[in-house]
Enzyme design. Structure first.
Site, mmCIF file in Angstrom:
data_model
loop_
_atom_site.group_PDB
_atom_site.id
_atom_site.type_symbol
_atom_site.label_atom_id
_atom_site.label_comp_id
_atom_site.label_asym_id
_atom_site.label_seq_id
_atom_site.Cartn_x
_atom_site.Cartn_y
_atom_site.Cartn_z
ATOM 1 N N SER A 1 15.024 -53.129 35.425
ATOM 2 C CA SER A 1 14.822 -52.206 34.302
ATOM 3 C C SER A 1 15.777 -51.027 34.377
ATOM 4 C CB SER A 1 13.373 -51.718 34.258
ATOM 5 O OG SER A 1 13.079 -50.809 35.306
ATOM 6 N N LYS A 2 16.004 -50.516 35.572
ATOM 7 C CA LYS A 2 16.852 -49.336 35.712
ATOM 8 C C LYS A 2 18.334 -49.682 35.590
ATOM 9 C CE LYS A 2 13.639 -46.213 36.126
ATOM 10 N NZ LYS A 2 13.466 -45.187 35.070
ATOM 11 N N PRO B 1 11.584 -56.194 39.287
ATOM 12 C CA PRO B 1 11.510 -55.758 37.880
ATOM 13 C C PRO B 1 11.934 -54.301 37.692
ATOM 14 C CG PRO B 1 9.563 -57.018 38.473
ATOM 15 C CD PRO B 1 10.289 -56.729 39.748
ATOM 16 N N TYR B 2 11.563 -53.440 38.626
ATOM 17 C CA TYR B 2 11.963 -52.035 38.539
ATOM 18 C C TYR B 2 13.479 -51.905 38.619
ATOM 19 C CZ TYR B 2 12.355 -47.066 39.607
ATOM 20 O OH TYR B 2 12.696 -45.739 39.571
ATOM 21 N N ILE B 3 14.095 -52.594 39.589
ATOM 22 C CA ILE B 3 15.544 -52.553 39.749
ATOM 23 C C ILE B 3 16.217 -53.072 38.479
ATOM 24 C CG2 ILE B 3 17.487 -53.489 41.053
ATOM 25 C CD1 ILE B 3 15.854 -51.447 42.625
#
Length: 256
Positions: free
Chosen positions: A163-164, A159-161
């Site tokens: 989002s960025k 999810p972090y990847i």
């Protein structure tokens, strides 16, 4: 002391995620370059202390407590900047959250939504209201914080990847749409930078710093001010022909 004839002299600037890390470093850098600041984050105590310190150094600064994942907070933040300074010239949309590492198939909806709410929706909320204000002011410059995780992938942080990566897409879309209106929109992609979260990680795992630093040719973590300097340059007139760009500030990690 602030340099009111500096690169950001006379510019009214919003910084989100300003209570610590890259955002707090940016407050110092932007203030030294003469900007008038509205510092925004969720932690009022941190914002109040930083604002007082900057004022003591002669800077023009105010703060506003906001959770940018909430559209009404982002709107009120921009309204506060406009009422305080009469205009909005630049914004550094830096607020973001990390996440516990876990395999994709074990990450629940709550973790996914929490990361996306701040890292992507927060940038979206800020852009909408900042652009509307800048259109009324004749233009401006916006910098969004992505990550090396927006340019490359790593395991156990899907999810972090995502989002960025999305922040970079949103940055490019906004840059194309508003270039003719005098609004530039760029992103920075920091690599490993020292912050509360990173220092806690290093303290918990004494070998983590060595492992992390080996991931970039320069072999070290960035000082937050090194990242903030890149954002300040993009916000200033020296970068007048730069829009839609993503600038890695990563010690060479994405060059490998």
């Amino acid at each position: 002391m602030p340099d009111h004839g500096g690169a950001l002299g006379g510019k009214a600037v919003i910084i989100t995620g300003a209570s610590s890390g890259i955002g707090a470093a940016a407050a110092q850098v932007f203030a030294r370059q003469g900007a008038s600041l509205l510092l925004c984050a969720r932690r009022e105590g941190r914002l109040r202390e930083l604002t007082g310190r900057l004022r003591g150094q002669g800077a023009t600064a105010d703060f506003f407590v906001a959770d940018v994942s909430r559209g009404e907070d982002a709107r009120a933040m921009v309204e506060r900047a406009m009422s305080r300074y009469g205009r909005l010239d630049a914004a550094f949309n830096n607020a973001g959250v990390a996440m516990e590492k876990a395999p994709l198939h074990l990450i629940g909806d709550e973790s996914y939504e929490r990361v996306m709410a701040t890292n992507l929706r927060g940038v979206w909320n800020c852009l909408r209201h900042e652009i509307a204000a800048m259109l009324s002011c004749g233009g401006g410059s916006i910098v969004n914080t992505s990550s090396v995780g927006g340019l490359i992938a790593s395991s156990a942080a899907a999810p972090y990847i995502a989002s960025k990566h999305a922040v970079i897409g949103l940055t490019r879309a906004a840059a194309v749409e508003y270039a003719a209106h005098g609004i530039r929109v760029n992103a920075i992609a920091p690599g490993l930078a020292r912050s509360e979260m990173v220092e806690a990680w290093f303290a918990h795992d004494p070998q983590a710093e060595q492992r992390a630093c080996r991931s970039a040719p320069q072999g070290r973590a960035a000082d937050p001010e090194e990242v903030a300097q890149a954002a300040a340059w993009l916000c200033g007139d020296q970068a007048s022909f730069v829009t839609g760009a993503t600038v890695p500030v990563d010690g060479g990690r994405t060059a490998w």
